[in-house]
Structures are given as structure tokens and as C-alpha cells.
Enzyme design. Structure first.
Site, PDB file in Angstrom:
ATOM      1  N   ASP A   1      43.677  38.481  40.799  1.00 17.19           N
ATOM      2  CA  ASP A   1      42.550  38.863  41.641  1.00 17.19           C
ATOM      3  C   ASP A   1      42.186  40.334  41.440  1.00 17.19           C
ATOM      4  O   ASP A   1      42.848  41.226  41.964  1.00 17.19           O
ATOM      5  CB  ASP A   1      42.922  38.599  43.109  1.00 17.19           C
ATOM      6  CG  ASP A   1      41.805  38.985  44.059  1.00 17.19           C
ATOM      7  OD1 ASP A   1      40.698  39.303  43.590  1.00 17.19           O
ATOM      8  OD2 ASP A   1      42.042  38.977  45.277  1.00 17.19           O
TER       9      ASP A   1
ATOM     10  N   ASP B   1      35.023  40.871  41.436  1.00 13.39           N
ATOM     11  CA  ASP B   1      36.096  40.212  42.173  1.00 13.39           C
ATOM     12  C   ASP B   1      36.388  38.804  41.656  1.00 13.39           C
ATOM     13  O   ASP B   1      35.643  37.873  41.940  1.00 13.39           O
ATOM     14  CB  ASP B   1      35.688  40.158  43.656  1.00 13.39           C
ATOM     15  CG  ASP B   1      36.765  39.554  44.527  1.00 13.39           C
ATOM     16  OD1 ASP B   1      37.908  39.389  44.045  1.00 13.39           O
ATOM     17  OD2 ASP B   1      36.472  39.244  45.698  1.00 13.39           O
TER      18      ASP B   1
END
Ligand SMILES: *[C@@H]1O[C@H](CO)[C@@H](O)[C@H](O)[C@H]1NC(C)=O
Ligand SMILES: *[C@@H]1O[C@H](CO)[C@@H](O)[C@H](O)[C@H]1NC(C)=O
Ligand SMILES: *[C@@H]1O[C@H](CO)[C@@H](O)[C@H](O)[C@H]1NC(C)=O
Ligand SMILES: *[C@@H]1O[C@H](CO)[C@@H](O)[C@H](O)[C@H]1NC(C)=O
Ligand SMILES: *[C@@H]1O[C@H](CO)[C@@H](O)[C@H](O)[C@H]1NC(C)=O
Ligand SMILES: *[C@@H]1O[C@H](CO)[C@@H](O)[C@H](O)[C@H]1NC(C)=O
Ligand SMILES: *[C@@H]1O[C@H](CO)[C@@H](O)[C@H](O)[C@H]1NC(C)=O
Ligand SMILES: *[C@@H]1O[C@H](CO)[C@@H](O)[C@H](O)[C@H]1NC(C)=O
Ligand SMILES: *[C@@H]1O[C@H](CO)[C@@H](O)[C@H](O)[C@H]1NC(C)=O
Ligand SMILES: *[C@@H]1O[C@H](CO)[C@@H](O)[C@H](O)[C@H]1NC(C)=O
Ligand SMILES: *[C@@H]1O[C@H](CO)[C@@H](O)[C@H](O)[C@H]1NC(C)=O
Ligand SMILES: *[C@@H]1O[C@H](CO)[C@@H](O)[C@H](O)[C@H]1NC(C)=O
Length: 505
Positions: free
Chosen positions: A325, A120
């Protein structure tokens, strides 16, 4: 017309994920603390420097990353390109059943235990399910078998050490019962009701050099012992831990650079077939596209500027910010950018727009139906011009919808956002992306993640032709680029937005 889908068991692993429904409070301005103070003060103190650029400025970050290496580094020479990866290898996998995110097999502790963690870039802390009161302990396979997941236990690892409350790494000192108790952390993510909390610990992350020698090079890192997970973490996304790759000092790439193990960059590749790569210390190649990161003083993120949107032949100058992201399944855009892309796209599509039926939980507004005998369809090419002028061609903005195994339609893989713009995992397909934190730039180059040769698709500047194929195994999308397959629209709720809403680390 509404699609009717058979609700057969299409997943190898059964779970439920929180619905990413429309109303949500994006409390971005409520991040609770200043993330920089603990860096500047010790470094200023030790190096005796008072001339650091203004906190939070781009120059500040560049200076910090250099000083970090001088401060803690093992004399990483300029031009030293040590590239490390996880000891399980540099391969990563997009797992559609786990929120359409990329996962890697990482091993931690002594004796080493392996964990399948989500990667992430939108958040910072690496946490593992640990000494849990609330976490996923096992998954059920399609044929009803229990697959046990490893759970980290500080007591079971001889290299584990508590991070004490009086440590400079502990930001929550006021919440500590005493100075020798463990340091607590808590992170809430954008996906509804999704959080992880526990205490910080220190242990070794097992790494190898990403070359033929595969030399072991372990790193001592700080990680979260995640005792309580909620929301998506219990029902689909990142059931076995989350590895934060963000810009703050608590993230894994920051720690590797601080220890002088690699330079302050990493790259991730996102193959059209759902297989990717991760490399720490890699800042890409000289022929890649580039754009600078926008640095905000309080919450540094991989925030870039887009200056122009090109859909087919339509070009619109429109400047907006977006975060790269990998922890968000699908791209998420707000007002003007969303409207510009979707309406131009829609105006160039020949297929009928799909009107969503009851029981469908599509978060995508722009979906189109294929007729049963249709073997081909064309969509406009989507290009984004990044600040500085380099072109970012979105190789695969679509998602194929299947009714059973038969192609039924496709959607533009962009979700309407009320607030933040996020370039999600799906827009990174077909690229090797460098997060160059030394030079504060994002780099990208088309790649298939095997031999760094971009896939040989004939490219028209305005249209892209697709040939919908029968669906394959859900986790094996073959080498053809047609977006991750969706067997049933209700699965669209199985998506994650792992961008922190509130992080107290
Ligand atoms: C978030 O989850 C709670 C229960 O966990 C539910 O009541 C609420 O409706 C959900 N909100 C959204 C926007 O999905
Ligand atoms: C992860 O790697 C370990 C060895 O490092 C291996 O034993 C394990 O099977 C792997 N797990 C997965 C899910 O690939
Ligand atoms: C990393 O990936 C490349 C393919 O891009 C492969 O050739 C190489 O052997 C891998 N390295 C490791 C350590 O797995
Ligand atoms: C594990 O959790 C229990 C309470 O749930 C706590 O008493 C114990 O100290 C914890 N162990 C570690 C190593 O954190
Ligand atoms: C923190 O407390 C422990 C035990 O009370 C002590 O041994 C240690 O030196 C302290 N560390 C700092 C940085 O004050
Ligand atoms: C990688 O970083 C080094 C050191 O900052 C720099 O000299 C080099 O140009 C960078 N490479 C790319 C491709 O940006
Ligand atoms: C991205 O950067 C811009 C410009 O600095 C800033 O206004 C915006 O709030 C940032 N967005 C996020 C989510 O950090
Ligand atoms: C496909 O079917 C439609 C009717 O459903 C028909 O009008 C069309 O001609 C067919 N196309 C081909 C290529 O067979
Ligand atoms: C790429 O495609 C072109 C024509 O579309 C073809 O001539 C060429 O041989 C292909 N290259 C590879 C490596 O397949
Ligand atoms: C979009 O990007 C692709 C790939 O870089 C390029 O071939 C194409 O010409 C671009 N289209 C437009 C309209 O700029
Ligand atoms: C692209 O598609 C549009 C709409 O279907 C069509 O009008 C146009 O001629 C196509 N352009 C090319 C180069 O195929
Ligand atoms: C995808 O293509 C590469 C070569 O470009 C090949 O090595 C790999 O095995 C293929 N993957 C699948 C799943 O077919």
C-alpha cells in the site's frame, strides 16, 4: 535519556495531521458490498458466457481482465506494450510534509486543471477536492505566503458529465433522491476520522505515451467530486486529491485497461532520493522478483504472502499476509511478524535503545541513540522471502532522527498494528514495483528510478553500514539512502494510512 528537539519551524508547509495513535477499530470485515457483481453480470450478458471461474478466485480475476479487454478494448494486440503516464510526466515525488506519500501532478478536464494528488495502491477511487464544503483550498508556505490549490469544478469543465444514479456504475442507488440525481460516494480510510464524500462524475484524465514521442492519449474516467473531506485530508495527507490505484473496477488503472488504452498493469518506482516514476501498462521486466497476489472474494487488494523473515543472520519461517500500500507512510505489522522482526533487529543493534520522552509522539517502538561524535553505525539487513521463494531485500527500513540538523538517532520504520499488515511506502524504497493485474503477480526490481541500475552500495549479506549525514532540505534527501529525515519526533504523527475502512462507491 529523552531527546530534546527545538520546535523551530522546519516545514515548508504548515499543517497538522491526525495522530495515528494506538487504539483504532479496524473494521475490515465491514466493507459494505460485493464489488464484483456489476462486472460479471453485464459481461456475462453481453458475451453470453456462463463459464466464468468462481467469483473472487484467482482464475476469475485473470479471466475478467482478459474479457474486459475483449469487451471494451480497442483491439489491444498481444505484445502491445503501450505505456502511458500523466501528461505532466512520469515523475513522482515523496513529500514528507504531506504524510510521507508519493505525489504526482495530474491534469483533468477541459480546460485542463492540474492537481498534486497522492498515489494510493491501497484504495480505488480517484477523487479531487471539488465544489467543496470541506477541503483544503490553499497551503501556507513557511514564509507565510498562501499557495492556492486548484479545486475541480464540474461546471467549469466542458468534458465533465454527471454519473447518474441509474448508471450501472452507481452502487448507492438506494441513497439517491431520484434516478437523475448525481450518484453519491463515501470512503472512510484507516487514518483516524479520515474520509472523502461527494458525487461521482466523468471527465478526461490527460495522459501521454511514456516514450520520446510523448503522444497525447486522454482517457475518459470516473472520478469522485470530493465535496467533504475530513481528518488527515484537512491536515496534511493528500490535500489536493487522492488517486486510487487498487484492483477494483473504479480505479484509474482498471479504467485504462478497460478502455483498451494500456494492458492491465502498472509500475511505480520509489527512488532512494524521494523521486519516483509511474507507468501505466508496464508489468516490469523478466528478471524481476515475483510473488502471486492473494485474491479474496469481497475485497481484492495487492495482498501477498511472506513466508520467511531474515534479520541479519537470523532466519525465521513465519507465514503472514501483507498488503502493498503506497498510501501508507510506514510499514505496519501485527503480532508475530512484528515481534519477530523487531526483537531480532533489537538483539543485533549496538546503540542504546531510546526511551521516549514526554512530548514525543513516536509511533515507532524501536529507536536508537547515536552519540554526538558517532560517524557510523551498523544495522542488520532485513530480507523477506515472498511466497514462491523470491527474496525481497528491504533497502531502507530506517528513519533518521535529527535534532535540528544534527543526526541524533534512528528508528526501525515499522509501526505495531492491531490487525492488518501493510507494507508501506518506506519498504518500497529502491524498487521499481510492478502491479501485474493480468497475471495477478507483484514484481520488484532494484532501481534508482533514473536508469534502472540499482544503486551501487556494497552489500553484506548480514549487516548494512550507515553514515549519518547532516540533514538537508526536508524534501530533498539527496541520493543517499538513509530513510526520510525526521527533524522532530512530533512529526511522526504526520503519517497517513490511506487504506479504506469502508468504501461505498
Ligand atoms: C480520533 O479523533 C477523534 C477526534 O477527531 C478523537 O477524539 C479520538 O481520540 C481520536 N482517536 C484516536 C485513536 O486517535
Ligand atoms: C503541474 O503541471 C502543470 C502543467 O501541466 C504546471 O503548470 C504546474 O505548475 C505543475 N504543478 C506542480 C505543483 O508541479
Ligand atoms: C520517464 O522516465 C524516464 C527515466 O526513467 C525518462 O527517461 C523518460 O523520458 C520519462 N518519460 C516521460 C514521458 O517523462
Ligand atoms: C455544488 O454544491 C452545491 C451545494 O454545496 C450544489 O447546490 C451544486 O449543485 C453543486 N454543483 C455541482 C456542479 O455539483
Ligand atoms: C437514466 O435516467 C436518465 C434521465 O432520467 C435517462 O436519460 C437515461 O436513459 C437513464 N439511463 C439508464 C441507464 O437507465
Ligand atoms: C507481462 O505480461 C505479458 C502478458 O500477460 C506476459 O507475456 C509477460 O511475460 C509479462 N511480463 C513480465 C515481466 O511478467
Ligand atoms: C489477504 O489474503 C489472505 C489470504 O487470502 C486473507 O486471509 C486476508 O484476509 C487478506 N487480507 C486483506 C486485508 O485483504
Ligand atoms: C565519542 O564520545 C564518547 C563519550 O561521549 C567517548 O567515550 C568515545 O571514545 C568517543 N569516540 C570517538 C570515536 O571519539
Ligand atoms: C560499484 O562498486 C564496485 C566496488 O564496490 C566498483 O568496483 C564499481 O566500479 C562500482 N560501479 C559503479 C558503476 O560505480
Ligand atoms: C538479503 O538480500 C540481499 C539482496 O538481495 C542479498 O545480497 C543478501 O545475501 C540477503 N541476505 C540474506 C541473509 O539472505
Ligand atoms: C554484523 O553485526 C554483528 C553485530 O554487530 C556482528 O557480530 C557481526 O560480526 C557483523 N557481521 C559482519 C559480516 O559484519
Ligand atoms: C540522483 O542521482 C541521479 C543519477 O543516478 C541523478 O541524475 C539525479 O540528479 C540525482 N538526484 C539528486 C537529487 O541529486
Amino acid at each position: 535519556m529523552a531527546w530534546s528537539f527545538s520546535r523551530s519551524s522546519l516545514y515548508r508547509l504548515l499543517f497538522l495531521v491526525m495522530s495515528l495513535a494506538s487504539q483504532r477499530c479496524y473494521g475490515f470485515r465491514t466493507f459494505g458490498f460485493d464489488v464484483h457483481h456489476r462486472y460479471s453480470d453485464p459481461i456475462k450478458g453481453i458475451l453470453g458466457v456462463q463459464d466464468l471461474p468462481e467469483k473472487g478466485s484467482r482464475e476469475y480475476y485473470v479471466a475478467m481482465s482478459h474479457r474486459d479487454r475483449i469487451f471494451r478494448g480497442r483491439g489491444l494486440a498481444d505484445g502491445d506494450r503501450t505505456v502511458l503516464t500523466f501528461d505532466g510526466g512520469n515523475k513522482t515525488y515523496r513529500l514528507n510534509s504531506f504524510g510521507y506519500l508519493y505525489y504526482a501532478n495530474v491534469s483533468v478536464g477541459t480546460p485542463a486543471l492540474s492537481f498534486l494528488v497522492a498515489l494510493d495502491t491501497g484504495s480505488d477511487l480517484f477523487w479531487l477536492p471539488c465544489n467543496c464544503t470541506s477541503c483544503v483550498q490553499s497551503l501556507q508556505s513557511e514564509n507565510g505566503q498562501d499557495i492556492k490549490l486548484n479545486i475541480y469544478g464540474p461546471d467549469a469543465s466542458s468534458t465533465s458529465k454527471k454519473v447518474l444514479c441509474n448508471s450501472t456504475f452507481c452502487e448507492q442507488q438506494t441513497r439517491c433522491p431520484s434516478s437523475d440525481s448525481g450518484c453519491p460516494y463515501q470512503i472512510q480510510y484507516l487514518s483516524n476520522g479520515t474520509s472523502s464524500s461527494g458525487v461521482l462524475v466523468e471527465d478526461v484524465l490527460h495522459l501521454i505515451t511514456d516514450d520520446n514521442q510523448k503522444k497525447e492519449d486522454d482517457a475518459r474516467i470516473t472520478l469522485g467530486c470530493g465535496q467533504i473531506q475530513t481528518g488527515s485530508f484537512l491536515s496534511g495527507a493528500a490535500p489536493n486529491g487522492l488517486l486510487g490505484l487498487g484492483m477494483r473496477s473504479i480505479s484509474v488503472p482498471s479504467m485504462l485497461a478497460r478502455e483498451g488504452l494500456t494492458s492491465n498493469s502498472f509500475s511505480m518506482c520509489f527512488g532512494a532520493d524521494g523521486v519516483g516514476r509511474i507507468r501505466f501498462g508496464d508489468n516490469g521486466s523478466s528478471d524481476q522478483g515475483k510473488t502471486p497476489f492473494n485474491i479474496r472474494s469481497s475485497q481484492p487488494t495487492y495482498n501477498i504472502s511472506i513466508t520467511q523473515i531474515i534479520v541479519g543472520g537470523n532466519t525465521a519461517a513465519l507465514e503472514f499476509y501483507a498488503i502493498f500500500d503506497t498510501g501508507t507512510s510506514f510499514t505496519y505489522l501485527n503480532g508475530p511478524a512484528y515481534t519477530q522482526i523487531t526483537t531480532s533487529f533489537d538483539s543485533l543493534i549496538k546503540e542504546n535503545r531510546h526511551s521516549s520522552g514526554s512530548g514525543e509522539d513516536l509511533p515507532f517502538e524501536y529507536c536508537y541513540e547515536l552519540s554526538s561524535n558517532q560517524t557510523k553505525f551498523e544495522v542488520p539487513v532485513l530480507n523477506l522471502t515472498m511466497k514462491g521463494g523470491d527474496n525481497y531485500y528491504v533497502t531502507d527500513p530506517l528513519l533518521m532522527i535529527y535534532d535540528g540538523d544534527v543526526p541524533a538517532g534512528y528508528c526501525l520504520g515499522i509501526v505495531k498494528s492491531d490487525d492488518v499488515n501493510i507494507i508501506g511506502q518506506n519498504f518500497m524504497t529502491g524498487y521499481s514495483i510492478a502491479f501485474d493485474r493480468d497475471n495477478m503477480i507483484l514484481g520488484w526490481k532494484e532501481s534508482n528510478c533514473y536508469d534502472d541500475v540499482p544503486s551501487n552500495s556494497s552489500k553484506s549479506p548480514t549487516n548494512k553500514s550507515h553514515t549519518p549525514a547532516l540533514a538537508a532540505n526536508p524534501e530533498d534527501t539527496s541520493n543517499q539512502s538513509n530513510g526520510p529525515p525526521i527533524r522532530n519526533p512530533s512529526t511522526f504523527t504526520f503519517m497517513a494510512v490511506l487504506f479504506p475502512l469502508l468504501a461505498i462507491v
